[in-house]
Design a protein around this motif. Sequence first.
Motif, PDB file in Angstrom:
ATOM      1  N   ASP A 117      -1.106   4.938   3.551  1.00 43.76           N
ATOM      2  CA  ASP A 117      -1.108   3.894   4.590  1.00 43.76           C
ATOM      3  C   ASP A 117      -2.419   3.115   4.597  1.00 43.76           C
ATOM      4  O   ASP A 117      -2.427   1.889   4.818  1.00 43.76           O
ATOM      5  N   ASP A 118      -3.512   3.807   4.363  1.00 39.90           N
ATOM      6  CA  ASP A 118      -4.813   3.145   4.315  1.00 39.90           C
ATOM      7  C   ASP A 118      -4.821   2.080   3.219  1.00 39.90           C
ATOM      8  O   ASP A 118      -5.257   0.936   3.420  1.00 39.90           O
TER       9      ASP A 118
ATOM     10  N   ARG B  54      -2.457  -0.958   4.107  1.00 42.48           N
ATOM     11  CA  ARG B  54      -3.030  -1.904   5.077  1.00 42.48           C
ATOM     12  C   ARG B  54      -3.998  -2.872   4.390  1.00 42.48           C
ATOM     13  O   ARG B  54      -4.058  -4.061   4.726  1.00 42.48           O
ATOM     14  N   ARG B  55      -4.724  -2.391   3.427  1.00 43.70           N
ATOM     15  CA  ARG B  55      -5.645  -3.255   2.695  1.00 43.70           C
ATOM     16  C   ARG B  55      -4.884  -4.313   1.893  1.00 43.70           C
ATOM     17  O   ARG B  55      -5.329  -5.458   1.781  1.00 43.70           O
TER      18      ARG B  55
ATOM     19  N   GLN C 216      -1.897  -5.460   2.742  1.00 46.09           N
ATOM     20  CA  GLN C 216      -1.365  -6.377   3.758  1.00 46.09           C
ATOM     21  C   GLN C 216      -2.413  -7.400   4.181  1.00 46.09           C
ATOM     22  O   GLN C 216      -2.133  -8.594   4.285  1.00 46.09           O
ATOM     23  N   GLU C 217      -3.612  -6.925   4.439  1.00 41.15           N
ATOM     24  CA  GLU C 217      -4.689  -7.819   4.884  1.00 41.15           C
ATOM     25  C   GLU C 217      -5.023  -8.871   3.830  1.00 41.15           C
ATOM     26  O   GLU C 217      -5.487  -9.971   4.159  1.00 41.15           O
TER      27      GLU C 217
ATOM     28  N   PRO D 246       3.084  -0.172   5.114  1.00 37.97           N
ATOM     29  CA  PRO D 246       3.032   1.122   5.822  1.00 37.97           C
ATOM     30  C   PRO D 246       4.249   1.393   6.715  1.00 37.97           C
ATOM     31  O   PRO D 246       4.323   2.422   7.355  1.00 37.97           O
TER      32      PRO D 246
END
Length: 488
Positions: free
Chosen positions: A31-32, A35-36, A38-39, A156
């Motif tokens: 998930d970490d 998220r990166r 996605q950003e 995620p």
Amino acid sequence: MPNANEDNPSALSQAQQRAVSELLRVAPVADDLARRFQEAGFSLALVGGSVRDALLGRLGNDLDFTTDARPEDVLKIVRPWADAVWEVGIAFGTVGAQKEARVGDAVRPFQIEVTTYRSEAYDRTSRKPEVSYGDSIEEDLVRRDFTVNAMAVALPEKEFIDPYGGREDLAKRVLRTPGTPEESFSDDPLRMMRAARFAAQLDFEVAPEVVAAMKDMAGRLEIVSAERVRDELNKLILSAHPRKGLTLLVDTGLADHVLPELPALRLESDEHHRHKDVYDHTLIVLEQAMALEEDGTDLTLRLAALLHDIGKPRTRRFEKDGRVSFHHHEVVGAKMTKKRMTALKYSNELVKDVSQLVELHLRFHGYGAGEWTDSAVRRYVRDAGPLLDRLHKLTRSDCTTRNKRKAAALSRAYDGLEQRIAELQEKEELDAIRPDLDGNQIMEILGIRPGPEVGAAYKHMLELRLENGPMEHDAAVAALKEWWAEQG
């Protein structure tokens, strides 16, 4: 993850529960990373074998991801986050990384690969796939080898993506291709070997239409590099059920292009010349050798078991009394082993070790009921060298007789040989047999300089050591001087 209407809802429900548990376990790192992405404006999904293994409840710390980001963008995202990054596969759209993350009470290292959506295909003459990047995960999944490897979990949010029925096939324990098998195998002929490998690793059945395509297209394997073929063969041989995969290779004709010595073991026999089925015997020896492994899988031992009798077809003779002989098949087999393994680009060390085991596998049968002298036992240990433990296992595995009395006698005889080896090792340090005089001592005693004469003297002293065991220093000096006098 959503449920679906499938043929085996109970099995799938259990698999999905296992998958949820496995995905939650790796969530901190997965998930970490998601998220990166996605950003940065990109998508990320766990894919392929990682999803399959999650559904099977056996997801490890090697995680495969797919993304719409191009490799240069993946590097920009991953480099600041990962503990280490490597670009070995970047030409094929893959960036590798290592990341330590806390899972429960422990910090664990994760091996990660992120691959850009892609499609790849071979032309008729190329040994390497041509890679082109895609823009959708569905396009990426259809190019994968089997439906059970063509599933993804978008992160995620953990949305399950399964456009080709991978979950149903996983529940049925069957290997099918997302598209037609002909298209899949044309894109990458190595997938035919992967079918045999996954059947052996997972104990799955291969769908009839896939087997048919493997038979029709076996010749396409010729354009795949020897290194890729070797790596798949290793994975198959080291699997839990190698007989299943090897049988599939032989039955489809793929073995003719990979390891033709194996189907050649299916020797014809008639009512006048009956003899043991060498092919089936070989597979039994492989399984019996596996049962003797102590510290994990042993590729050297398994290859030796698989190849130990490949010299038999070339040495088969029908004797006048109706028996069938295979004189010196171990010597012929060792040469054939070296040639085949070299063609498959195995390391020189592994080629040497496996060939040596093949050549030595019959040596014990001269032992009889213990008639060997101590000298013969020393030579057995000397010739096996560091392979002695494997030779013990191969020799014991090679006993596949159904005659219980004969099998018990062979086992007792080998027990006796091992006991004699142990006793001699304790007395004489057999693991490091050397002459009683070294090269410097030989030169000093004979008053000669370095050269061929020193080597000849050393060899003579080694033969004495093997024949008679350790000698006192004075006796060794006398023996050396006697030999030297005889040289004129």
